[in-house]
Enzyme design. Structure first.
Site, PDB file in Angstrom:
ATOM      1  N   GLU A   1       0.831  -1.201   0.000  1.00 19.72           N
ATOM      2  CA  GLU A   1       0.000   0.000   0.000  1.00 19.72           C
ATOM      3  C   GLU A   1       0.868   1.255   0.000  1.00 19.72           C
ATOM      4  OE1 GLU A   1      -2.347   1.556  -1.299  1.00 19.72           O
ATOM      5  OE2 GLU A   1      -3.978   0.507  -0.268  1.00 19.72           O
TER       6      GLU A   1
ATOM      7  N   ASP B   1      -7.261  -0.129  -3.408  1.00 21.28           N
ATOM      8  CA  ASP B   1      -8.342   0.851  -3.524  1.00 21.28           C
ATOM      9  C   ASP B   1      -8.978   0.814  -4.904  1.00 21.28           C
ATOM     10  OD1 ASP B   1      -6.234   1.870  -4.954  1.00 21.28           O
ATOM     11  OD2 ASP B   1      -6.154   3.795  -3.909  1.00 21.28           O
TER      12      ASP B   1
END
Length: 336
Positions: free
Chosen positions: A224, A298
């Site tokens: 991430e 995401d």
């Protein structure tokens, strides 16, 4: 140097391939069971004889594609007959582990919506990644921008800083530098929840957290807000360009330690691209346990790549066990 970790008591003495085994039989017999196992090309357990994936025709009808026999390659003839003279898409990729961690089209996320009217990602063309396996025709999952698969409600996938292993077999000739052609562990709310909320295998030309040697592509980890070839933000010289036609990639981690292994899925052993600490700011991990394929955590869905098979394990497999799985992949016989 690569090291052996997280073996159950007595396992080291039993580090032998089973007489008849798939990758998940090997992992399970050595103390790190598959908790998710996905493939459109073959069964990943020796006795698996349930659907591998589902194809959907233009007219809205569906067909499950099974192995030709228990533990065997996918029955591509059944797909060909069902899809003749019409468009077909891969609508579901089934989890062979028994945990029900199936993959279906990904919902919209914090980074992007998909191209469908409901904002979901598109499905992969069922015939866009045709190869052979052991001499038989099979189909992989070709992901182009806007395509993605996900499961946000999983069972038994590692969370927090728990040890986890991932391997995937990919097409080394299809890739780009966009975010993010991933397979692995991600956020359950389809948002970027911060550094360390993912641990997924990434393949491509991304350089947001560093990169491997040569021109790429590279097997790296999406943790991430960065894809990483090692702990360093620049070039990690030990992590090689992985441009063989079929690539085996491994990303595995445990508290205070992680590894990348890379190899040609048609020959030879895996080499160690990284073995050591995590990048600064990524220890401990806060894995959430969703599973993604072809997208970022995401729903960053601008990447390109092809997936043939892969698993997530509970626990950190030893390098010896990963090499045994690599030998099984080579023996399976991917070819064009």
């Amino acid at each position: 140097m690569p090291i052996s970790r997280n073996l159950a008591p007595g396992i080291v003495a039993a580090l032998l391939p089973l007489a008849a085994a798939g990758p998940c039989d090997i992992y399970g017999s050595n103390g790190t069971p598959c908790v998710a196992a996905h493939s459109t090309t073959r069964a990943l357990f020796f006795n698996y004889n349930s659907p591998l994936y589902t194809v959907q025709r233009v007219d809205g009808t569906y067909k499950d594609i099974l192995p030709v026999s228990a533990g065997g390659v996918a029955d591509s003839a059944a797909q060909d007959e069902f899809c003749i003279d019409t468009g077909c898409w891969i609508s579901a990729i089934y989890d062979q582990s028994g945990n029900g961690n199936d993959l279906t089209r990904a919902p919209p996320g914090g980074a992007a919506e998909g191209p469908e009217q409901d904002g979901y990602d598109a499905l992969a063309d069922a015939t866009a990644a045709k190869v052979t396996l052991g001499g038989s025709t099979v189909y992989g999952v070709y992901v182009s921008p806007g395509i993605g698969y996900r499961n946000d409600e999983t069972t038994n996938i590692p969370t927090g800083n728990a040890a986890q292993g991932i391997y995937a077999v990919l097409d080394g000739s299809r890739y780009n530098g966009e975010c993010c052609f991933d397979y692995g562990n991600a956020e359950t709310n389809d948002l970027d929840n911060g550094n360390g909320h993912m641990q997924a295998l990434y393949f491509g030309l991304g350089t947001t957290g560093g990169h491997g040697s040569g021109d790429g592509p590279w097997v790296m980890a999406d943790l991430e807000n960065g894809v990483f070839a090692g702990a360093d933000p620049g070039e990690v010289s030990s992590n090689p360009t992985a441009n063989s036609r079929f690539v085996t990639g491994v990303v595995k981690g445990m508290p205070n330690y992680w590894e990348i292994l890379v190899g040609d899925a048609t020959s030879g052993d895996l080499s160690t691209g990284w073995a050591g600490v995590r990048p600064n700011g990524y220890e401990p991990l806060e894995q959430e346990g969703a599973i993604i394929l072809g997208i970022g955590g995401d729903n960053s869905n601008w990447a390109e790549g092809t997936f043939y098979e892969g698993v997530i394990t509970d626990g950190f497999p030893s390098d010896e066990v990963d090499q045994m799985v690599q030998a099984d992949i080579v023996a399976a016989g991917y070819s064009v």
